[in-house]
Design a protein around this motif. Structure first.
Motif, short mmCIF file in Angstrom:
data_model
loop_
_atom_site.label_atom_id
_atom_site.label_comp_id
_atom_site.label_asym_id
_atom_site.label_seq_id
_atom_site.Cartn_x
_atom_site.Cartn_y
_atom_site.Cartn_z
N GLY A 174 0.81 -1.21 0.00
CA GLY A 174 0.00 0.00 0.00
C GLY A 174 0.84 1.26 0.00
N ILE A 175 0.20 2.34 -0.41
CA ILE A 175 0.81 3.66 -0.36
C ILE A 175 -0.08 4.50 0.53
CG2 ILE A 175 1.52 5.68 -1.69
CD1 ILE A 175 1.74 3.83 -4.12
N TYR A 176 0.51 5.14 1.52
CA TYR A 176 -0.27 5.91 2.49
C TYR A 176 0.14 7.37 2.45
CZ TYR A 176 -1.20 1.21 4.04
OH TYR A 176 -1.57 -0.11 4.06
N PHE A 199 -7.54 7.09 -6.81
CA PHE A 199 -7.15 6.18 -7.89
C PHE A 199 -5.63 5.98 -7.82
CE2 PHE A 199 -5.64 5.33 -12.21
CZ PHE A 199 -6.43 4.24 -12.55
N GLU A 200 -5.17 4.75 -8.10
CA GLU A 200 -3.73 4.52 -8.18
C GLU A 200 -3.44 3.54 -9.29
OE1 GLU A 200 -1.90 1.94 -4.96
OE2 GLU A 200 -3.80 2.44 -4.01
N SER A 201 -2.21 3.60 -9.78
CA SER A 201 -1.78 2.69 -10.85
C SER A 201 -1.90 1.25 -10.39
CB SER A 201 -0.33 2.97 -11.23
OG SER A 201 -0.19 4.27 -11.70
N PRO A 202 -2.20 0.34 -11.31
CA PRO A 202 -2.36 -1.05 -10.93
C PRO A 202 -1.05 -1.78 -10.63
CG PRO A 202 -2.69 -0.79 -13.28
CD PRO A 202 -2.52 0.58 -12.71
N ASP A 248 3.91 25.26 8.03
CA ASP A 248 4.63 24.58 9.10
C ASP A 248 4.38 23.08 9.11
OD1 ASP A 248 5.62 27.01 10.00
OD2 ASP A 248 3.89 27.35 11.32
N GLY A 249 3.42 22.62 8.33
CA GLY A 249 3.10 21.20 8.29
C GLY A 249 3.90 20.49 7.22
N SER A 250 3.51 19.24 6.95
CA SER A 250 4.19 18.48 5.91
C SER A 250 3.26 17.38 5.39
CB SER A 250 5.48 17.85 6.44
OG SER A 250 5.18 16.96 7.49
N LEU A 251 3.59 16.88 4.21
CA LEU A 251 2.90 15.74 3.63
C LEU A 251 3.83 14.54 3.80
CD1 LEU A 251 0.67 14.41 1.85
CD2 LEU A 251 2.09 14.99 -0.10
N VAL A 252 3.30 13.46 4.34
CA VAL A 252 4.08 12.24 4.54
C VAL A 252 3.53 11.16 3.62
CG1 VAL A 252 4.76 10.46 6.20
CG2 VAL A 252 4.57 12.84 6.95
N ILE A 253 4.42 10.57 2.81
CA ILE A 253 4.04 9.49 1.90
C ILE A 253 4.84 8.26 2.33
CG2 ILE A 253 3.90 8.69 -0.48
CD1 ILE A 253 4.11 11.65 -1.33
N GLN A 254 4.13 7.17 2.61
CA GLN A 254 4.79 5.94 3.04
C GLN A 254 4.44 4.82 2.07
OE1 GLN A 254 3.74 4.40 6.91
NE2 GLN A 254 5.49 3.01 6.92
N LEU A 255 5.46 4.10 1.68
CA LEU A 255 5.31 2.93 0.82
C LEU A 255 5.49 1.71 1.72
CD1 LEU A 255 5.01 2.39 -2.22
CD2 LEU A 255 7.47 2.24 -2.35
N ARG A 256 4.57 0.76 1.66
CA ARG A 256 4.66 -0.43 2.51
C ARG A 256 4.87 -1.66 1.65
NH1 ARG A 256 2.19 -0.93 7.85
NH2 ARG A 256 4.02 0.04 8.74
N GLU A 257 5.76 -2.52 2.13
CA GLU A 257 6.06 -3.76 1.43
C GLU A 257 5.24 -4.90 2.02
OE1 GLU A 257 9.88 -6.36 -0.05
OE2 GLU A 257 10.10 -5.19 1.77
N LEU A 258 4.69 -5.72 1.14
CA LEU A 258 3.95 -6.90 1.56
C LEU A 258 4.95 -7.95 2.04
CD1 LEU A 258 1.10 -8.26 1.55
CD2 LEU A 258 1.71 -9.17 -0.68
#
Length: 182
Positions: A87-89, A115-118, A142-152
């Motif tokens: 997943g991408i969070y 929507f996300e790429s397959p 002052d904030g931020s965007l956090v993007i996390q990639l998770r491995e199965l």
């Protein structure tokens, strides 16, 4: 002779649902068209990324429209094993506020992915581009965007943090003016 016993309210509700469905379908095609546009653009942000455990995770492009934010993400797998994406969070983290304890100072809000790429596997020694569309969001400087990639079934979970200053300067798709606005 056939008589339609359906009440007028039900007929109007059905017509309204059909119009909403048609609008949704046109929005989806517009969204996919814009995502393809972002994916085909050259890399704009070469400094937003992370390299860890033989994996390069990079945010290459970000663009907004009225309703959505579009992301082009690049994953380069420099290891001998495949990277299976679980997943991408996305979440917005607001910075510290005066008068609050350090532990309570940050506010986090998850962002819904529309929507996300397959693509779900980045094979060994390969590069893969992913496209993601999220609901449009706002955050302060002052904030931020956090993007996390998770491995199965794995522990390679890179996290990218993009400052609020950069997110406030994201490009916007050009809006076409209607004939009435000229």
């Amino acid at each position: 002779i056939f008589y339609d016993f359906t009440s007028e309210e039900i007929k109007k509700t059905d017509e309204k649902k059909m119009r909403e469905f048609a609008t949704l379908e046109s929005n989806n095609s517009k969204m996919k068209e814009r995502l393809n546009s972002v994916l085909s653009d050259k890399i704009e942000y070469s400094s937003i990324g992370k390299v860890e455990n033989g994996l390069t995770f990079q945010v290459a492009n970000i663009k907004n429209d009225d309703n959505f934010t579009y992301f082009k993400l690049i994953i380069i797998n420099d290891t001998g094993s495949d990277y299976n994406i679980d997943g991408i969070y996305f979440k917005v983290v607001e910075g510290k506020r005066k008068g609050m304890k350090k532990s309570e100072a940050k506010i986090e809000q998850r962002i819904k992915i529309e929507f996300e790429s397959p693509v779900k596997v980045v094979t060994a020694y390969q590069k893969q581009e992913l496209g993601c569309v999220t609901e449009r969001f706002t955050g302060g400087k002052d904030g931020s965007l956090v993007i996390q990639l998770r491995e199965l079934k794995g522990t390679r979970n890179p996290i990218i943090e993009i400052s609020g200053d950069k997110m406030l300067k994201v490009k916007v798709f050009e809006q076409k003016l209607s004939a009435n606005e000229n």
